[in-house]
Design an enzyme around this catalytic site. Sequence first.
Site, mmCIF file in Angstrom:
data_model
loop_
_atom_site.group_PDB
_atom_site.id
_atom_site.type_symbol
_atom_site.label_atom_id
_atom_site.label_comp_id
_atom_site.label_asym_id
_atom_site.label_seq_id
_atom_site.Cartn_x
_atom_site.Cartn_y
_atom_site.Cartn_z
ATOM 1 N N THR A 174 11.259 112.016 28.220
ATOM 2 C CA THR A 174 9.983 111.636 27.605
ATOM 3 C C THR A 174 9.584 110.222 28.015
ATOM 4 O O THR A 174 10.443 109.388 28.333
ATOM 5 C CB THR A 174 10.136 111.720 26.072
ATOM 6 O OG1 THR A 174 9.024 111.067 25.457
ATOM 7 C CG2 THR A 174 11.393 111.001 25.583
ATOM 8 N N ASP A 175 8.285 109.946 27.941
ATOM 9 C CA ASP A 175 7.812 108.578 28.192
ATOM 10 C C ASP A 175 8.159 107.645 27.023
ATOM 11 O O ASP A 175 8.056 106.429 27.154
ATOM 12 C CB ASP A 175 6.299 108.562 28.466
ATOM 13 C CG ASP A 175 5.448 109.084 27.310
ATOM 14 O OD1 ASP A 175 6.016 109.587 26.306
ATOM 15 O OD2 ASP A 175 4.205 109.003 27.398
ATOM 16 N N GLU A 176 8.599 108.238 25.890
ATOM 17 C CA GLU A 176 8.855 107.399 24.707
ATOM 18 C C GLU A 176 10.053 106.471 24.908
ATOM 19 O O GLU A 176 10.225 105.513 24.170
ATOM 20 C CB GLU A 176 9.030 108.282 23.460
ATOM 21 C CG GLU A 176 7.800 109.148 23.243
ATOM 22 C CD GLU A 176 7.731 109.859 21.902
ATOM 23 O OE1 GLU A 176 8.369 109.405 20.937
ATOM 24 O OE2 GLU A 176 7.015 110.884 21.835
ATOM 25 N N TYR A 191 14.743 109.191 17.880
ATOM 26 C CA TYR A 191 14.475 110.208 18.907
ATOM 27 C C TYR A 191 14.483 109.581 20.293
ATOM 28 O O TYR A 191 15.229 110.006 21.187
ATOM 29 C CB TYR A 191 13.128 110.897 18.645
ATOM 30 C CG TYR A 191 12.601 111.667 19.843
ATOM 31 C CD1 TYR A 191 13.287 112.770 20.343
ATOM 32 C CD2 TYR A 191 11.414 111.287 20.486
ATOM 33 C CE1 TYR A 191 12.817 113.471 21.457
ATOM 34 C CE2 TYR A 191 10.943 111.983 21.599
ATOM 35 C CZ TYR A 191 11.643 113.072 22.081
ATOM 36 O OH TYR A 191 11.181 113.758 23.182
ATOM 37 N N LYS A 196 17.085 110.034 23.514
ATOM 38 C CA LYS A 196 16.661 110.524 24.829
ATOM 39 C C LYS A 196 16.999 109.467 25.902
ATOM 40 O O LYS A 196 17.424 109.816 27.002
ATOM 41 C CB LYS A 196 15.153 110.813 24.847
ATOM 42 C CG LYS A 196 14.728 112.018 24.031
ATOM 43 C CD LYS A 196 15.293 113.341 24.505
ATOM 44 C CE LYS A 196 14.733 113.798 25.836
ATOM 45 N NZ LYS A 196 15.202 115.179 26.193
#
Length: 364
Positions: free
Chosen positions: A129-131, A155, A159
């Site tokens: 993810t870009d998060e 989260y 990741k």
Amino acid sequence: MANLLVTGGAGFIGANFVHYWREQHPGDQIVVLDSLTYAGNRANLAGVNAVELVEADIRDEDTATTLLRDRAIDTLVHFAAESHVDRSIHGPDAFIDTNILGTHSLLKAARTVWLSGDGKPHRFHHVSTDEVYGSLGPDDAAFSETTPYSPNSPYSASKAASDHLVRAYHHTYGLQVTTSNCSNNYGPYQFPEKLIPLFLINALHGRALPIYGDGMNVRDWLHVEDHCRGIEAVLQRGRVGETYCIGGGEELANLTVIDTLCAAVDAAFAGDPGLAQRYPDAPAARGLPTDSLKTWVKDRPGHDRRYAIDETKARDELGYRPARDFKAGFAATLAWYIANEPWWRSILDGSYRDWVEANYAGRG
Ligand code: NAD
Ligand code: TYD
């Protein structure tokens, strides 16, 4: 011909990927490894030919090892994860277990099977993810593959840890890996805890649309099928050991997304009188605007302000470009949710209601 193992293939993006891959590559073998958590659903794979679903946990290294060996898997596409930021705030442990330990268990299985013996070509593709890059200010440059990691939620931290493990297995052991870091997805089969399906279903039932904070957080929205095409491009043309940022090129404030959604629901009711009979509690059934349901609630703790993706590398190296803009992708998504009511209706059970109560209690 490829032999694919798709982890998390009964979830939102994984299932869309299986549908997409089966259509594009009818001769390939596809095995799905999924433990069917609250977010996994056999029904997401209904109608896809020749897909085997193995119900198991990615933390079960023996099962992963056996599958990789016995099915002669050469391509592992790793989607399985705990994926919802709000749930990670309420209960981070499952995120550490699945996203970090689960990914590590798959890496160990891949190393055992693929790096012993004759070392045939293989690929471990990690879907991220870009998060992991954190939060942008309004004038900051968009995330790219060289942006330093700065995860803010349990989260995104889990990741980020999994991304680092994948990288380390390439550098240390020579595992043939790629990673893609993608922006917010929307489309068919998305579990109605995420913004777009939650608000659509709430709008149809005349329930409040709970907007966190000032509603001005920005996300880069991508139709899930474009994400699947991006992963396909990385599998086919990506360089081993590299990471690729995949985005929609459409930065939108939450309020813009919500206003688009409300206007689209109003237009759907205006165009189809049958909808007012099916959903009598919707404001649109009574001639009221859907946006009358907008409700500002307490913000998510640590809420990232802005995500945006610079997709230059994916475009230049892979020739990747999203095919749909938000307007077209969103219209198709609304039509899908209206046409597939039995799919989402079956999800709105007791455990779902318990989650909604826990997450939104005290926000009002
Ligand atoms: P999802 O929550 O809809 O699906 C996750 C799937 O993984 C489910 O089928 C679930 O049963 C399975 N799973 C969970 N824990 C498991 C375990 N321990 N063992 C085996 N299976 C398990 O998630 P999603 O939105 O489809 O996301 C898929 C991947 O894409 C995730 O890795 C996520 O981090 C990443 N991603 C998601 C988005 C997004 O907008 N949704 C954006 C970028 C990246
Ligand atoms: P979400 O779909 O949970 O994705 P992510 O947090 O991974 O970006 O949320 C998208 C945006 O919508 C995010 O800024 C939080 C916001 N949001 C709300 O305002 N209300 C809600 O009920 C939900 C679920 C999200």
